[in-house]
Design an enzyme around this catalytic site. Structure first.
Site, PDB file in Angstrom:
ATOM      1  CD  GLN A 102      -2.431  -1.958  -1.017  1.00  0.00           C
ATOM      2  OE1 GLN A 102      -3.321  -1.133  -0.958  1.00  0.00           O
ATOM      3  NE2 GLN A 102      -1.202  -1.627  -1.341  1.00  0.00           N
ATOM      4  CG  ASN A 103      -2.607  -6.196  -6.613  1.00  0.00           C
ATOM      5  OD1 ASN A 103      -3.032  -5.092  -6.279  1.00  0.00           O
ATOM      6  ND2 ASN A 103      -1.502  -6.375  -7.286  1.00  0.00           N
ATOM      7  CB  VAL A 104      -8.741  -8.947  -5.277  1.00  0.00           C
ATOM      8  CG1 VAL A 104      -8.830  -8.142  -3.982  1.00  0.00           C
ATOM      9  CG2 VAL A 104      -9.195  -8.092  -6.461  1.00  0.00           C
ATOM     10  CG  ASP A 105      -4.265  -9.429  -9.642  1.00  0.00           C
ATOM     11  OD1 ASP A 105      -3.538 -10.192  -8.971  1.00  0.00           O
ATOM     12  OD2 ASP A 105      -3.898  -8.307 -10.043  1.00  0.00           O
ATOM     13  CG  ASN A 132       4.166   4.255  -7.864  1.00  0.00           C
ATOM     14  OD1 ASN A 132       3.833   4.783  -8.921  1.00  0.00           O
ATOM     15  ND2 ASN A 132       3.297   3.884  -6.940  1.00  0.00           N
ATOM     16  CG  HIS A 149      -7.320  -5.137   0.191  1.00  0.00           C
ATOM     17  ND1 HIS A 149      -6.848  -4.065  -0.514  1.00  0.00           N
ATOM     18  CD2 HIS A 149      -7.221  -4.798   1.504  1.00  0.00           C
ATOM     19  CE1 HIS A 149      -6.471  -3.111   0.334  1.00  0.00           C
ATOM     20  NE2 HIS A 149      -6.673  -3.537   1.559  1.00  0.00           N
ATOM     21  CB  THR A 161       0.602   0.446  -3.141  1.00  0.00           C
ATOM     22  OG1 THR A 161      -0.557   0.776  -2.415  1.00  0.00           O
ATOM     23  CG2 THR A 161       1.824   0.678  -2.278  1.00  0.00           C
ATOM     24  CB  SER A 162      -2.034   5.256  -4.987  1.00  0.00           C
ATOM     25  OG  SER A 162      -3.136   4.841  -4.200  1.00  0.00           O
TER      26      SER A 162
HETATM   27  P1  NAD Z   1      -4.195   2.444  -6.792  1.00  0.00           P
HETATM   28  O1  NAD Z   1      -5.012   2.252  -8.010  1.00  0.00           O
HETATM   29  O2  NAD Z   1      -4.653   3.403  -5.772  1.00  0.00           O
HETATM   30  O3  NAD Z   1      -2.725   2.895  -7.204  1.00  0.00           O
HETATM   31  C1  NAD Z   1      -1.956   2.228  -8.158  1.00  0.00           C
HETATM   32  C2  NAD Z   1      -0.522   2.713  -8.052  1.00  0.00           C
HETATM   33  O4  NAD Z   1       0.244   1.977  -8.992  1.00  0.00           O
HETATM   34  C3  NAD Z   1      -0.310   4.197  -8.369  1.00  0.00           C
HETATM   35  O5  NAD Z   1       0.509   4.777  -7.377  1.00  0.00           O
HETATM   36  C4  NAD Z   1       0.418   4.178  -9.714  1.00  0.00           C
HETATM   37  O6  NAD Z   1       1.323   5.246  -9.861  1.00  0.00           O
HETATM   38  C5  NAD Z   1       1.132   2.854  -9.646  1.00  0.00           C
HETATM   39  N1  NAD Z   1       1.475   2.249 -10.930  1.00  0.00           N
HETATM   40  C6  NAD Z   1       0.838   2.366 -12.118  1.00  0.00           C
HETATM   41  N2  NAD Z   1       1.444   1.622 -13.063  1.00  0.00           N
HETATM   42  C7  NAD Z   1       2.494   1.010 -12.437  1.00  0.00           C
HETATM   43  C8  NAD Z   1       3.501   0.108 -12.875  1.00  0.00           C
HETATM   44  N3  NAD Z   1       3.555  -0.317 -14.144  1.00  0.00           N
HETATM   45  N4  NAD Z   1       4.411  -0.317 -11.967  1.00  0.00           N
HETATM   46  C9  NAD Z   1       4.383   0.108 -10.683  1.00  0.00           C
HETATM   47  N5  NAD Z   1       3.445   0.958 -10.226  1.00  0.00           N
HETATM   48  C10 NAD Z   1       2.522   1.408 -11.082  1.00  0.00           C
HETATM   49  O7  NAD Z   1      -3.954   1.018  -6.203  1.00  0.00           O
HETATM   50  P2  NAD Z   1      -3.703   0.516  -4.728  1.00  0.00           P
HETATM   51  O8  NAD Z   1      -2.756   1.416  -4.023  1.00  0.00           O
HETATM   52  O9  NAD Z   1      -3.383  -0.912  -4.831  1.00  0.00           O
HETATM   53  O10 NAD Z   1      -5.109   0.689  -3.980  1.00  0.00           O
HETATM   54  C11 NAD Z   1      -6.299   0.402  -4.582  1.00  0.00           C
HETATM   55  C12 NAD Z   1      -7.109  -0.750  -4.023  1.00  0.00           C
HETATM   56  O11 NAD Z   1      -7.735  -1.332  -5.141  1.00  0.00           O
HETATM   57  C13 NAD Z   1      -6.370  -1.868  -3.390  1.00  0.00           C
HETATM   58  O12 NAD Z   1      -6.998  -2.135  -2.211  1.00  0.00           O
HETATM   59  C14 NAD Z   1      -6.528  -3.082  -4.306  1.00  0.00           C
HETATM   60  O13 NAD Z   1      -7.014  -4.186  -3.580  1.00  0.00           O
HETATM   61  C15 NAD Z   1      -7.608  -2.720  -5.240  1.00  0.00           C
HETATM   62  N6  NAD Z   1      -7.352  -3.054  -6.654  1.00  0.00           N
HETATM   63  C16 NAD Z   1      -6.819  -4.263  -6.983  1.00  0.00           C
HETATM   64  C17 NAD Z   1      -6.546  -4.558  -8.314  1.00  0.00           C
HETATM   65  C18 NAD Z   1      -5.938  -5.896  -8.648  1.00  0.00           C
HETATM   66  O14 NAD Z   1      -6.169  -6.867  -7.946  1.00  0.00           O
HETATM   67  N7  NAD Z   1      -5.130  -5.962  -9.700  1.00  0.00           N
HETATM   68  C19 NAD Z   1      -6.825  -3.633  -9.312  1.00  0.00           C
HETATM   69  C20 NAD Z   1      -7.378  -2.407  -8.938  1.00  0.00           C
HETATM   70  C21 NAD Z   1      -7.631  -2.127  -7.598  1.00  0.00           C
END
Ligand code: NAD
Ligand code: ZN
Length: 252
Positions: free
Chosen positions: A97-100, A210, A115, A185-186
């Site tokens: 789901q990450n865009v990074d 997680n 995403h 992922t949350s």
């Molecule tokens: P979210 O922010 O809703 O949840 C993040 C989850 O990661 C939480 O459940 C948290 O407990 C967990 N977490 C925190 N630190 C962690 C670690 N060190 N190791 C493992 N897990 C850890 O993120 P989501 O569920 O990905 O949904 C949010 C949306 O936002 C997605 O669609 C995503 O595309 C986007 N997003 C992407 C980025 C990115 O590309 N890095 C950053 C922020 C949001």
């Protein structure tokens, strides 16, 4: 962890699903974590087609800020292990789901960016998709090289449809998987969670990593309550140890 190690060691069709948490230890803020706000805006207020229509410059300033953080970030041990898994398993898919683009930088090639990608833009007029790598942006909002109209991030925003081809690839891999690992992922975004459930319902063994419990935690066979950058290397170290002990038994 023991049961998860045995399962991973004997699996052939493996799918990994990642969310923002896998990049947290690289210094990329998650949306719902403590650094998730920008100028007091929540992501849900900016990552929408409505917000972009109303104020494209504001949305692009937010992306400019995120792009500058991501440009400085490096893949962490969690990303590195997921890239090692791709090399190991003949049948492997990473759905993120990450865009990074940190997974790609870590070496993953069999991946679905559900995403989108923060380094890609799409023209609001001629729809052309291209790379835009400038950090910081030289023009806000940036414009299309072909037609001169405003471009938008090539990202699936809240309330938007998924790319149906990518979704189908992800669904097929989930339905066929014999093991699925859900990392960081949350569960707040529904489609990726449904994908993971599809794998579990189709008989895959489920592992979740997680530091916090989620809706998924009670549905998987193994919930590892730890950070991705610590749990993935440990899981993989034990799996490789298990595999080499099997081989030495066989050759004896
Ligand atoms: P979210 O922010 O809703 O949840 C993040 C989850 O990661 C939480 O459940 C948290 O407990 C967990 N977490 C925190 N630190 C962690 C670690 N060190 N190791 C493992 N897990 C850890 O993120 P989501 O569920 O990905 O949904 C949010 C949306 O936002 C997605 O669609 C995503 O595309 C986007 N997003 C992407 C980025 C990115 O590309 N890095 C950053 C922020 C949001
Ligand atoms: Zn154009």
């Amino acid at each position: 962890m023991e049961q998860a190690v045995v399962q991973l060691a004997s699996a052939t069709k493996v799918v990994v699903l990642t969310g923002a948490g896998v990049s947290a230890e690289s210094g990329v803020p998650t949306f719902r974590g403590k650094d998730g706000l920008w100028h007091n805006y929540r992501a849900e207020e900016l990552a929408t087609p409505q917000a972009f229509r109303k104020n494209p410059a504001l949305v692009w300033e937010w992306y400019d800020w995120r792009r500058s953080i991501i440009a400085k970030a490096k893949p962490n041990q969690g990303h590195v292990i997921i890239a090692a898994m791709e090399k190991h398993f003949p049948n492997f898919l990473l759905i993120t789901q990450n865009v990074d683009a940190l997974h790609e930088r870590a070496g993953n090639r069999k991946l679905v960016e559900l995403h989108g990608n923060i380094w890609k833009v799409r023209c609001t007029n001629c729809r052309q998709i291209s790379h835009l790598l400038d950090v910081p942006l030289t023009l806000v909002p940036p414009v299309c090289e072909t037609c001169g109209q405003i471009v938008r991030p090539h990202i699936v925003w809240f309330g938007e449809n998924y790319d149906q081809d990518l979704l189908r690839i992800a669904q097929e891999a989930m339905a066929a998987a014999d093991l699925v690992i859900v990392v960081g992922t949350s569960g707040a975004v529904w489609v990726p969670m449904q994908l993971a459930y599809l794998a579990l319902q189709s008989g895959a063994y489920g592992i979740e990593i997680n530091p916090n419990m989620t809706e998924m935690s009670s549905k998987v066979q193994t919930f590892i309550q730890a950070e991705a950058g610590k749990a993935l290397p440990e899981l993989w170290r034990q799996t490789l140890a298990q595999l080499s002990s099997k081989t030495s038994l066989r050759t004896r």
